[in-house]
Scaffold this motif. Structure first.
Motif, PDB file in Angstrom:
ATOM      1  N   UNK A 126      -5.513   8.390  -1.820  1.00 26.95           N
ATOM      2  CA  UNK A 126      -5.658   8.786  -3.221  1.00 26.95           C
ATOM      3  C   UNK A 126      -5.618   7.574  -4.149  1.00 26.95           C
ATOM      4  N   UNK A 127      -4.806   6.577  -3.793  1.00 29.10           N
ATOM      5  CA  UNK A 127      -4.752   5.356  -4.606  1.00 29.10           C
ATOM      6  C   UNK A 127      -6.119   4.679  -4.674  1.00 29.10           C
ATOM      7  N   UNK A 128      -6.865   4.730  -3.564  1.00 28.03           N
ATOM      8  CA  UNK A 128      -8.195   4.142  -3.559  1.00 28.03           C
ATOM      9  C   UNK A 128      -9.143   4.830  -4.506  1.00 28.03           C
ATOM     10  N   UNK A 129      -8.880   6.084  -4.832  1.00 25.96           N
ATOM     11  CA  UNK A 129      -9.744   6.827  -5.745  1.00 25.96           C
ATOM     12  C   UNK A 129      -9.494   6.464  -7.204  1.00 25.96           C
ATOM     13  N   UNK A 154      -1.329  -3.056  -8.632  1.00 25.67           N
ATOM     14  CA  UNK A 154      -0.517  -3.108  -7.414  1.00 25.67           C
ATOM     15  C   UNK A 154      -0.607  -1.802  -6.633  1.00 25.67           C
ATOM     16  N   UNK A 155      -0.715  -0.694  -7.348  1.00 24.12           N
ATOM     17  CA  UNK A 155      -0.814   0.600  -6.687  1.00 24.12           C
ATOM     18  C   UNK A 155      -2.094   0.676  -5.857  1.00 24.12           C
ATOM     19  N   UNK A 156      -3.195   0.127  -6.391  1.00 22.49           N
ATOM     20  CA  UNK A 156      -4.466   0.141  -5.672  1.00 22.49           C
ATOM     21  C   UNK A 156      -4.441  -0.844  -4.505  1.00 22.49           C
ATOM     22  N   UNK A 157      -4.052  -2.091  -4.790  1.00 24.24           N
ATOM     23  CA  UNK A 157      -4.180  -3.163  -3.801  1.00 24.24           C
ATOM     24  C   UNK A 157      -3.092  -3.139  -2.741  1.00 24.24           C
ATOM     25  N   UNK A 158      -1.944  -2.543  -3.048  1.00 21.73           N
ATOM     26  CA  UNK A 158      -0.853  -2.503  -2.079  1.00 21.73           C
ATOM     27  C   UNK A 158      -0.464  -1.060  -1.737  1.00 21.73           C
ATOM     28  N   UNK A 159      -1.474  -0.185  -1.748  1.00 26.02           N
ATOM     29  CA  UNK A 159      -1.223   1.231  -1.477  1.00 26.02           C
ATOM     30  C   UNK A 159      -0.586   1.439  -0.108  1.00 26.02           C
ATOM     31  N   UNK A 160      -1.057   0.672   0.884  1.00 24.64           N
ATOM     32  CA  UNK A 160      -0.523   0.850   2.239  1.00 24.64           C
ATOM     33  C   UNK A 160       0.898   0.313   2.372  1.00 24.64           C
ATOM     34  N   UNK A 161       1.316  -0.540   1.443  1.00 26.59           N
ATOM     35  CA  UNK A 161       2.715  -0.990   1.414  1.00 26.59           C
ATOM     36  C   UNK A 161       3.600   0.097   0.810  1.00 26.59           C
ATOM     37  N   UNK A 162       3.135   0.691  -0.276  1.00 25.06           N
ATOM     38  CA  UNK A 162       3.935   1.722  -0.943  1.00 25.06           C
ATOM     39  C   UNK A 162       3.939   3.032  -0.157  1.00 25.06           C
ATOM     40  N   UNK A 163       2.824   3.334   0.520  1.00 21.47           N
ATOM     41  CA  UNK A 163       2.712   4.563   1.315  1.00 21.47           C
ATOM     42  C   UNK A 163       2.302   4.166   2.735  1.00 21.47           C
ATOM     43  N   UNK A 164       3.269   3.813   3.583  1.00 23.27           N
ATOM     44  CA  UNK A 164       2.971   3.224   4.900  1.00 23.27           C
ATOM     45  C   UNK A 164       2.182   4.161   5.812  1.00 23.27           C
TER      46      UNK A 164
END
Length: 536
Positions: A126-129, A154-164
């Motif tokens: 969803x962050x990618x959207x 940061x939410x877009x570029x580090x989405x996989x960090x925030x939502x592993x």
């Protein structure tokens, strides 16, 4: 049987590990899952995957199993043999005819052949959207509230960090060959669909014959990989393991070494890459491509001066007139450098530079440093060069980790001449003062390029990254009235900095930063990667 497909689909984001479908906690299947959890995190997924195979309607299973169970419910050491026996009893109580010997064989098969799968979180998707502008503002807020950041970048570029990712295991009907330099990984677009994902050429070459996969984390070193494989009863003889066991005595072919190098570069294992290129040069000491690669690795490791020395040595040592080496040397020698014992040219513009707030003198911003009309003319020079050449000079392939749409400055003679004058008279003198660089040192350009952002059809932004430089700078080359958005975003302050045409932002290269998205028009900037070297 375990919970069905409809249950998993309904809970795709987070599925209850103890779910056994429409039964109560008194059901034997619930007891089976509890015993599997007690067996420990490393055994849980293996046991549950084996149990699902026994209980599956078709006798085979291809879907991933959650591999992140909670910690053991007891501090006591678990007796694996006893637990395995109890699991078998539970399965037999379901009316299955599987014998204990068959169950043990199945566990061994699963342990040896299961493959790791990373399932991306729906929240990260969803962050990618956000970048596609397909989320409602309330959805932005919902995602932000689930993280510790207040920055959409940061939410877009580090989405996989925030939502592993959810780490899972799968067992394929046809087990691919084992390799620590795999041609493919296993991708999972959701919790039910698996597919092969190409990585690098691998042992089978560019055609992926034979297809290979890794049973373990192939980013680990030789000792860690060997231990993990031994736990699965596997002794690996892939090209990477053979090379790393005896790098000085390796009998690997050049094609095999190239496949190992591809993976090392992908995983930024530059020390390993250096060992591999030494192996290449042992096979062919005068190979121009290997000599050039050796110099590039030195640059990746921050050895900029060593890189240039290796380039000069490569030009002499190469067995043929290697064009890529010639071009690399041309670029290295193209940019202005202050010669030894030559006084620093005073810029007279120090009062136009200010230190950015809350960044500890690691970022300096200069307004009206370069002439606005000259900047505009240089943009036209670059576009004319592109139009007259009859080929696409705007490239996205020059930078491996974070590609930009750019043209190297050294390729356009008029732009290069103008740029070198700005370095000598205005930019380098100010940077020497701002960053308190010793007068016996000088600044050198490692890379310089004109970047083009196009909100309509081209690149709009640059994700969060660190530069492979000691210092970096950006020069605004066209007026703000020609675009909307843009600027250099710094993670430490959660703010973007932008200047009018002719403005310069200089900063330490290890700062985490991004190129802020433009939403309208076209933006041009010059980007430079710079290092410091002693001259006296």
């Amino acid at each position: 049987k375990f919970c069905g497909i409809s249950c998993r689909e309904a809970a795709a984001v987070k599925h209850n590990r103890l779910c056994v479908g429409p039964v109560t906690s008194e059901h034997p299947l619930y007891r089976l899952k509890m015993l599997a959890l007690e067996a420990g995190e490393s055994r849980y997924a293996m046991i549950m995957l084996a149990a699902e195979i026994v209980l599956a309607d078709d006798g085979n299973i291809i879907r991933p199993i959650d591999a992140n169970p909670s910690q053991n419910t007891s501090d006591e050491e678990v007796d694996i043999a006893r637990t395995t026996h109890e699991l078998m009893v539970e399965i037999m109580e379901q009316g299955m005819s599987t014998s204990f010997q068959d169950w043990s064989s199945l566990l061994h098969h699963v342990n040896r052949n299961c493959l790791s799968v990373s399932v991306r979180s729906n929240y990260a998707i969803a962050c990618g959207r956000i970048e596609e502008d397909s989320l409602h503002p309330e959805q932005y807020d919902y995602l932000l509230n689930r993280t510790e950041t207040s920055s959409l970048i940061e939410l877009i570029d580090e989405a996989d960090h925030h939502f592993p990712f959810v780490e899972s295991f799968c067992l394929l009907k046809e087990t691919p060959m084992i390799s620590c330099v795999p041609s493919h990984g296993i991708a999972c677009d959701n919790m039910l669909e698996l597919r092969y994902r190409p990585i690098v050429a691998g042992d089978g070459g560019s055609q992926f014959k034979p297809l290979t996969c890794s049973r373990i984390d192939n980013d680990a070193d030789l000792e860690e990989r060997t231990f993990a494989l031994e736990e699965k009863g596997i002794e690996c003889h892939c090209v990477r393991c053979r090379f790393e066991r005896h790098p000085e005595e390796s009998e690997c072919t050049m094609e095999e070494l190239e496949s190992i190098m591809d993976l090392a570069r992908l995983q930024t294992r530059y020390d390993d890459a250096s060992d591999i290129v030494n192996g290449m040069l042992k096979l062919t000491p005068r190979d121009g491509a290997a000599l050039l690669l050796q110099s590039r690795i030195a640059g990746w490791q921050g050895g900029f001066h060593k890189r240039e020395m290796l380039l000069k040595e490569a030009a002499v040592a190469a067995d043929t007139n290697c064009e890529p080496i010639r071009v690399a040397l041309q670029e290295a020698n193209a940019y202005y450098r202050r010669e030894a014992c030559v006084e620093l040219h005073p810029s007279g513009l120090n009062d136009r530079w200010i230190a950015a707030e809350d960044l500890d003198d690691s970022v300096f911003v200069g307004e009206n440093i370069l002439d606005a009309d000259e900047c505009g003319r240089m943009v036209q020079v670059a576009e004319t060069f592109h139009a007259r050449s009859g080929k696409c000079n705007w490239t996205t392939s020059r930078h491996y980790a974070v590609p930009t749409t750019d043209i190297p400055i050294y390729q356009i003679s008029e732009l290069l001449s103008w740029f070198n004058i700005q370095l000598e008279r205005k930019i380098f003198p100010a940077m020497m003062v701002n960053f308190e660089i010793d007068e016996n040192s000088r600044l050198r350009i490692f890379d310089a390029f004109l970047v083009k952002y196009d909100a309509a059809t081209g690149q709009k932004r640059l994700p969060l990254h660190n530069d492979q430089s000691e210092y970096s700078l950006t020069i605004a080359m066209n007026p703000m009235e020609e675009y909307e958005g843009g600027g250099t975003y710094f993670c430490d302050t959660n703010e973007s900095i932008k200047t009018e045409v002719g403005g310069v932002i200089s900063f330490e290269g290890d700062l985490l930063h991004a190129g802020t998205m433009i939403t309208k028009g076209t933006r041009y900037i010059i980007v430079c990667f710079i290092y410091e070297e002693q001259i006296c």
